[in-house]
Design an enzyme around this catalytic site. Sequence first.
Site, short mmCIF file in Angstrom:
data_model
loop_
_atom_site.label_atom_id
_atom_site.label_comp_id
_atom_site.label_asym_id
_atom_site.label_seq_id
_atom_site.Cartn_x
_atom_site.Cartn_y
_atom_site.Cartn_z
N GLY A 167 4.62 2.03 1.18
CA GLY A 167 5.45 3.06 0.58
C GLY A 167 5.18 3.21 -0.89
O GLY A 167 4.41 2.47 -1.50
N ILE A 205 0.87 -1.18 0.00
CA ILE A 205 0.00 0.00 0.00
C ILE A 205 0.90 1.23 0.00
O ILE A 205 2.05 1.17 0.44
CB ILE A 205 -0.97 0.03 1.21
CG1 ILE A 205 -0.23 -0.10 2.53
CG2 ILE A 205 -2.04 -1.04 1.06
CD1 ILE A 205 -1.11 0.07 3.76
N SER A 206 0.38 2.33 -0.51
CA SER A 206 1.19 3.54 -0.62
C SER A 206 1.40 4.21 0.73
O SER A 206 2.46 4.74 1.01
CB SER A 206 0.53 4.53 -1.58
OG SER A 206 0.41 3.95 -2.84
N THR A 207 0.37 4.20 1.55
CA THR A 207 0.46 4.84 2.85
C THR A 207 -0.43 4.09 3.84
O THR A 207 -1.43 3.49 3.44
CB THR A 207 0.02 6.32 2.78
OG1 THR A 207 0.03 6.88 4.09
CG2 THR A 207 -1.37 6.47 2.20
N GLN A 239 -5.43 3.56 4.33
CA GLN A 239 -5.34 2.35 3.51
C GLN A 239 -5.11 1.15 4.41
O GLN A 239 -4.46 1.24 5.45
CB GLN A 239 -4.21 2.46 2.48
CG GLN A 239 -4.46 3.49 1.43
CD GLN A 239 -3.36 3.48 0.36
OE1 GLN A 239 -2.36 2.83 0.47
NE2 GLN A 239 -3.60 4.24 -0.70
#
Length: 184
Positions: free
Chosen positions: A38, A10-12, A16
């Site tokens: 990240g 996941i990006s953050t 999320q």
Amino acid sequence: MGKVLGYARISTDIGQDISSQKMKLEELGAVVVFTDTGNGSSLHGRDQLEAALRLLEPGDELLALHPDRLARDTGDLLTIGKRVIERGAALRIADPAIRFDGSDMMSEIMLTLFGMIGSVEKHFIKARQRRGIEAAKLKGVYKGRPASIDPTSIRELRDQGMGATQIAKTLKIGRASVYRALAA
């Protein structure tokens, strides 16, 4: 057939949740799921991806739900694929269904295509971000990233006789940051 190692990203972790990816990967046969939080635009700092790649053995599979969970760049996606096959394993992506083991040119073409799509998507994300920052600056709302280094602490430690290297270690920052703060 060997083991299936899942990979989720996941990006953050703000807003999320990685649990749905993990659950789906386990349903698809992953015996263990490696997770990173990240940016997907770089392979740097993706420790769990590195761990999964190191654990692959001949006959194993590295499984991801979507190409963009692995990388948002053609070169990075192909690099991951090649590292997997160097281990004698296969890269499997659930959606779209791609299985890359180095024996099928079509799967390499598909990886390349989805890597290109990820690159285009990354470009548009950055363009939207730049437009948003410019609009916020015009409104006087955007102030930039808050300072993460306290120059006062650096000067106090310097006044106590510490050198730049020791200050950097004490504050867990880079030596160049110490020099910049002292020069300011």
